[in-house]
Write an enzyme that holds these catalytic residues in place. Structure first.
Site, PDB file in Angstrom:
ATOM      1  N   LEU A  15      13.719   9.407 104.193  1.00 25.58           N
ATOM      2  CA  LEU A  15      14.441  10.571 103.690  1.00 25.58           C
ATOM      3  C   LEU A  15      15.782  10.192 103.084  1.00 25.58           C
ATOM      4  CD1 LEU A  15      13.670  13.079 106.584  1.00 25.58           C
ATOM      5  CD2 LEU A  15      12.748  13.142 104.257  1.00 25.58           C
ATOM      6  N   GLU A  16      16.435   9.188 103.640  1.00 29.15           N
ATOM      7  CA  GLU A  16      17.757   8.812 103.152  1.00 29.15           C
ATOM      8  C   GLU A  16      17.711   8.143 101.785  1.00 29.15           C
ATOM      9  OE1 GLU A  16      20.780   9.403 104.227  1.00 29.15           O
ATOM     10  OE2 GLU A  16      20.158  10.469 106.034  1.00 29.15           O
ATOM     11  N   THR A  17      16.846   7.132 101.633  1.00 24.47           N
ATOM     12  CA  THR A  17      16.884   6.338 100.389  1.00 24.47           C
ATOM     13  C   THR A  17      15.506   5.957  99.863  1.00 24.47           C
ATOM     14  OG1 THR A  17      16.972   4.211 101.560  1.00 24.47           O
ATOM     15  CG2 THR A  17      19.092   5.302 101.086  1.00 24.47           C
TER      16      THR A  17
END
Length: 290
Positions: A129-131
């Protein structure tokens, strides 16, 4: 923490404001002499607090990043529902890639779970989800971004501390200034740690003597789990809304929609590998909005 990705830029920006408070720096924001005067005063204070001249050299020639200031000022309230956001973010392609990466890094993830107590599915969900598993880390200099936000008067004290921690990372030899790239608010690496979180929770898990959250997958996964453990993760307990570890996930990102998406993504990944699921078995579409 950190940026999440471009689809949740506003919620990420809000999360980036939840910064740990370190010893105060008092360089005057936006002084009459401008950015150069601010940096000169900050350097004096940082030198007095033990930051080396070698690390301070990262500030030589640094200029204000107007794009960072613009991004900071255009924050707005995130309005997507959980169903909308999670449906977009937990895509089939992202799930498929997660499962492949969990198989590829199974030995590391097993060690991570054994040491920190955080299931592989939660760690990998955050990573995705972050990167998108490290593919969208951002391209901005962390030193320049934190210096810019420290110079601005909106949150100068907090970002002076973040800038100081970015320089401490250099001082420790974990990463060079050139290696520290991230999103506009100064978040570093594949799960987007602010410098203060890096200093407190980053782990050298590949044994090379450096904590590298940009290119070392073992360090990224272990550091993410260590962050959650440090915030109170309870081994073997559930992580859905209303369960013991959900509030720990919200320490990662205060946005309820985002936290619930991490929880659901982690549940799907754990179920897919036959691991323990969150005890919250309510179907995603019928979960109460919080």
């Amino acid at each position: 923490m950190q940026k999440v990705n471009v689809l949740l830029a506003s919620a990420a920006a809000a999360a980036a404001l939840v910064l740990s408070i370190a010893p105060a720096y008092a360089a005057k924001c936006n002084p009459p002499g401008g950015f150069n005067a601010f940096i000169a005063e900050f350097k004096k204070e940082a030198t007095g607090k033990g930051i080396s001249a070698k690390a301070m050299a990262a500030l030589d020639g640094v200029t204000v990043d107007e794009q960072v200031l613009a991004a900071d000022k255009r924050q707005h309230v995130f309005k997507q529902s959980f169903e909308q956001f999670s449906g977009r973010m937990i895509s089939k392609s992202r799930l498929d890639k997660a499962q492949k990466l969990m198989a590829q890094h199974s030995a590391v993830l097993k060690r991570v779970e054994g040491q920190f107590g955080v299931p592989a599915g939660i760690v990998v969900a955050i990573w995705g989800l972050e990167t998108d598993y490290g593919t969208n880390q951002g391209k901005k200099s962390v030193v320049r971004s934190t210096a810019t936000l420290a110079f601005d008067c909106r949150r100068t004290e907090r970002f002076q501390n973040e800038l100081a921690d970015a320089l401490r990372i250099i001082d420790r030899g974990d990463m060079t200034s050139a290696q520290m790239v991230g999103d506009w608010a100064g978040e570093i690496g594949q799960t987007q740690f602010l410098p203060s979180s890096f200093m407190k929770y980053a782990v050298d898990f590949d044994g090379d003597g450096h904590r590298n959250l940009v290119s070392s997958v073992p360090d990224v996964l272990a550091s993410t789990a260590n962050y959650l453990k440090g915030k109170g993760w309870q081994r073997g307990q559930g992580w859905g809304p209303g369960q013991p570890n959900f509030e720990v996930i919200k320490e990662w990102n205060k946005a309820d929609v985002y936290a619930r998406t991490i929880a659901l993504f982690g549940e799907k990944l754990e179920a897919g590998r036959g691991g323990a699921k969150s005890a919250d078995a309510t179907p995603a579409g019928t979960r109460p909005k919080r």
